[in-house]
Every structure is written in structure tokens, then in C-alpha cells.
Design a protein around this motif. Structure first.
Motif, mmCIF file in Angstrom:
data_model
loop_
_atom_site.group_PDB
_atom_site.id
_atom_site.type_symbol
_atom_site.label_atom_id
_atom_site.label_comp_id
_atom_site.label_asym_id
_atom_site.label_seq_id
_atom_site.Cartn_x
_atom_site.Cartn_y
_atom_site.Cartn_z
ATOM 1 N N ASP A 11 -55.953 122.497 -6.613
ATOM 2 C CA ASP A 11 -56.924 123.645 -6.473
ATOM 3 C C ASP A 11 -58.524 122.926 -5.819
ATOM 4 O O ASP A 11 -59.289 124.245 -5.865
ATOM 5 N N ARG A 12 -58.712 121.736 -5.500
ATOM 6 C CA ARG A 12 -60.113 121.455 -4.414
ATOM 7 C C ARG A 12 -60.217 119.879 -4.514
ATOM 8 O O ARG A 12 -58.984 119.544 -4.186
ATOM 9 N N HIS A 37 -62.654 118.925 8.278
ATOM 10 C CA HIS A 37 -61.717 119.603 7.102
ATOM 11 C C HIS A 37 -60.588 118.448 8.056
ATOM 12 O O HIS A 37 -60.115 119.442 9.434
ATOM 13 N N ARG A 41 -59.995 125.019 8.432
ATOM 14 C CA ARG A 41 -59.411 126.447 7.588
ATOM 15 C C ARG A 41 -59.516 127.414 8.650
ATOM 16 O O ARG A 41 -58.446 127.827 8.025
ATOM 17 N N GLN A 46 -56.318 133.510 7.085
ATOM 18 C CA GLN A 46 -57.429 133.215 6.770
ATOM 19 C C GLN A 46 -57.331 134.029 5.537
ATOM 20 O O GLN A 46 -56.728 134.276 4.695
ATOM 21 N N GLY A 47 -58.353 132.628 4.427
ATOM 22 C CA GLY A 47 -58.262 133.441 2.865
ATOM 23 C C GLY A 47 -57.791 132.068 2.550
ATOM 24 O O GLY A 47 -57.538 131.633 1.214
ATOM 25 N N THR A 48 -56.405 131.294 2.969
ATOM 26 C CA THR A 48 -55.365 130.210 2.162
ATOM 27 C C THR A 48 -55.867 129.574 2.131
ATOM 28 O O THR A 48 -55.068 128.740 1.397
ATOM 29 N N SER A 50 -58.639 128.851 0.242
ATOM 30 C CA SER A 50 -59.745 128.650 -0.976
ATOM 31 C C SER A 50 -58.740 128.336 -2.341
ATOM 32 O O SER A 50 -57.420 128.993 -2.527
ATOM 33 N N GLY A 51 -59.473 127.565 -2.901
ATOM 34 C CA GLY A 51 -58.956 127.446 -3.983
ATOM 35 C C GLY A 51 -57.851 125.627 -3.645
ATOM 36 O O GLY A 51 -56.396 126.162 -4.841
ATOM 37 N N CYS A 52 -57.970 126.016 -2.270
ATOM 38 C CA CYS A 52 -56.135 124.878 -2.483
ATOM 39 C C CYS A 52 -56.791 123.181 -1.338
ATOM 40 O O CYS A 52 -58.172 123.506 -1.714
ATOM 41 N N ASN A 54 -58.188 120.114 0.269
ATOM 42 C CA ASN A 54 -58.417 119.760 1.499
ATOM 43 C C ASN A 54 -58.179 118.299 1.644
ATOM 44 O O ASN A 54 -59.279 117.478 0.462
ATOM 45 N N ASP A 214 -51.554 127.867 0.223
ATOM 46 C CA ASP A 214 -50.534 128.369 -0.090
ATOM 47 C C ASP A 214 -49.025 128.035 0.516
ATOM 48 O O ASP A 214 -48.403 129.027 1.050
#
Length: 298
Positions: A11-12, A37, A41, A46-48, A50-52, A54, A214
Motif C-alpha cells: 500500500d505504499r 514512476h 500513474r 485514474q486513481g488506481t 492511490s494506496g498501491c 509502485n 488495483d
């Protein structure tokens, strides 16, 4: 970082303070480098991210821009495959982003927005006493060279991480060649080559398994038990997979020579014109082990 079975936080991100560009090897300074990255990203919906997890590196501006340019149209096109029904999925997120990116990202082949870059094949001729005309329409097509180059850059970033020296603040690159084998849309993940590759490498020692965004991005790197050879695969936006090898060419050629061939049937031939067709084969989720984690029950 040579420990092959290190479990990272899901998650980070993992950030490196590398002093060389992971893609070209150039020594970096604060002025000459940018944040990179490895899983772009904007490459995934979009947004997937976040909290994953990389992998965040520093890269030279030239390589960063090259990778960003590749990600732009390849992301939009792989998402467009979904809107054409090529994935067999019901996915509102992919539908939304395919529509959003399709008008903004341009196909490098047609020079038009991806949403306007449909490919049409027309044919006309005689087959015996009959005159046959027809056409096929397909969504914007991927440029194979661009596909393989983006896969190479992503795998280069991951391999740099696998070999990263915390003292020297730099990683290494594989010896030998980068050898892409095949890229296929989701509707054909069960073709004979993909199946043979998956079954051949599933017992090789895994060095990296990535599932992030995700589930819209997957990657794996596995090492041959005795040869200086690595197998790799990436999956983009639940729509497209690319797989191949890097390392020793001799061992790769020997293994590839055992793979089955893909045969296409001729449905139309007239002089120098012909149309061949091969029925695609989907892959059942129950037997899909390409990105399976051996330490997690399916």
C-alpha cells in the motif's frame, strides 16, 4: 538488493535514491534528473495507484520523456480494446478512462486521436466464379516496436531495483539480450504460445511478482534454474500481455524452438492479395498462473 523473496508493502511505494539513470546508465545530478514512476500513474485508470505499491526512481530527463511518450498512446489503446469488447469484461472504470483518454491521446501510427483511429481492411477479388468484396474494422492498433520498448523500460526499472546496491546507490542491468516473444490481447491469452510459455517458466525461481493499480498492472520476472536467462511478462490494463526473455540468447533460442506455432487459415486469396484468420483463444482464470504468487493460495 539480492534477496529474491522480499515481501514489500502493498500500500505504499518503494523509493530509491539512485545516482545513475536506470534506463541508460547516465550519472545523475539534481538538475539533470526527474522523479520516475516505473508504473506510470497515467498509464493505468485514474486513481488506481492511490494506496498501491509502485517503484519510484530518479531518471534522466531524456529517458523519462521517452517512457512517458510511450505510455501515452499505449495506455489509451489498451483501454480502447475494452470498449470494443475485446476483453470480455464489464468494467466501468476502463470504459470511463478509455473515453476520456481516447480523445486526448494520439495514435503514433495514424496521427489522429485514439478514438478516431479505427483500422479498416478492405478486400475485393475473384474466388473461382465468384466475386468477393468485404471489409474488417478494428480499433486503433498497437505499434509492436513501441509495445516492446515500453515493456523493456519497465523491466529495466524492475531489474535495476532487484540488483540495487544501497551503499553505491545504483543497480545493474542484465547481461545479454532483451528478447520479446509475443504480445496479445486478452481475448487470445489462451493461445498455444502463451500457454507453453506459462507452463515452461512456472517452476523457475520467481524474483519479482507485481500486482498493483488495483489489478490493472501486473509484472513478473523469473530466473532459469541453471542458465543465465530470465523470463518476464507484463499485463496492462487487464487488456494486453507481453512476454519474453532477457539474458543468454542461446538458451532462449533453445527454449523458444520448443514452442508451438500459431497457424492462420486462409479465408480469401486472389493474386497477391490474401486474408488469413486465426480463431483467438481466451484463457480461463482457473488455469491462469502467469502472475500467481507461489506463497498465496489461489
Amino acid at each position: 538488493m539480492n534477496e529474491p523473496h522480499l515481501r514489500l508493502s502493498p500500500d505504499r511505494p518503494t523509493s530509491l535514491k539512485n545516482e545513475t539513470c536506470p534506463y541508460c546508465g547516465k550519472n545523475l545530478s539534481r538538475r539533470s534528473s526527474t522523479k520516475e514512476h516505473v508504473v506510470g500513474r497515467r498509464f493505468v485508470p485514474q486513481g488506481t495507484m492511490s494506496g498501491c505499491w509502485n517503484l519510484i526512481l530518479r531518471a534522466c530527463r531524456t529517458c523519462n520523456q521517452l517512457k512517458s511518450d510511450l505510455e501515452d498512446d499505449l495506455s489509451a489503446i489498451t483501454m480502447a480494446f475494452h470498449t470494443f469488447g475485446l476483453t470480455g469484461l464489464t468494467d466501468d472504470l476502463l470504459t470511463r478512462d478509455a473515453m476520456r483518454k481516447g480523445g486526448r491521446s494520439f495514435s503514433r501510427t495514424t496521427g489522429k486521436p485514439v478514438s478516431q483511429s479505427k483500422t479498416t481492411l478492405n478486400f475485393s477479388g475473384k474466388a473461382g466464379a465468384m466475386h468477393i468484396t468485404g471489409n474488417f474494422v478494428a480499433p486503433a492498433q498497437l505499434d509492436e516496436e513501441r509495445v516492446f520498448e515500453l515493456a523493456r523500460l519497465q523491466l529495466t526499472g524492475f531489474f535495476y531495483f532487484l540488483t540495487y546496491d544501497l551503499t553505491a546507490n545504483r543497480g545493474n542491468w542484465w547481461s545479454g539480450s532483451f528478447m520479446p516473444l509475443l504480445g496479445t490481447a486478452r481475448s487470445d491469452w489462451g493461445n498455444p504460445i502463451n500457454l507453453h510459455f506459462m507452463r515452461t517458466v512456472e517452476k523457475w525461481d520467481y524474483r519479482l511478482i507485481v500486482t498493483t493499480a488495483d489489478g490493472y498492472f501486473h509484472a513478473t520476472i523469473r530466473r532459469h534454474p541453471t542458465e543465465d536467462l530470465w523470463a518476464w511478462a507484463v499485463e496492462w490494463n487487464r487488456s494486453y500481455r507481453v512476454l519474453g526473455f532477457f539474458g543468454g540468447e542461446r538458451a532462449a533460442v533453445e527454449i523458444a524452438s520448443t514452442f508451438p506455432q500459431l497457424y492462420a487459415e486462409a479465408v480469401y486469396e486472389s493474386g497477391s492479395e490474401w486474408v488469413r484468420m486465426r480463431i483467438e483463444t481466451p484463457l480461463a482464470e482457473a488455469v491462469d498462473t502467469l502472475f500467481a504468487n507461489p506463497g498465496v493460495a489461489r
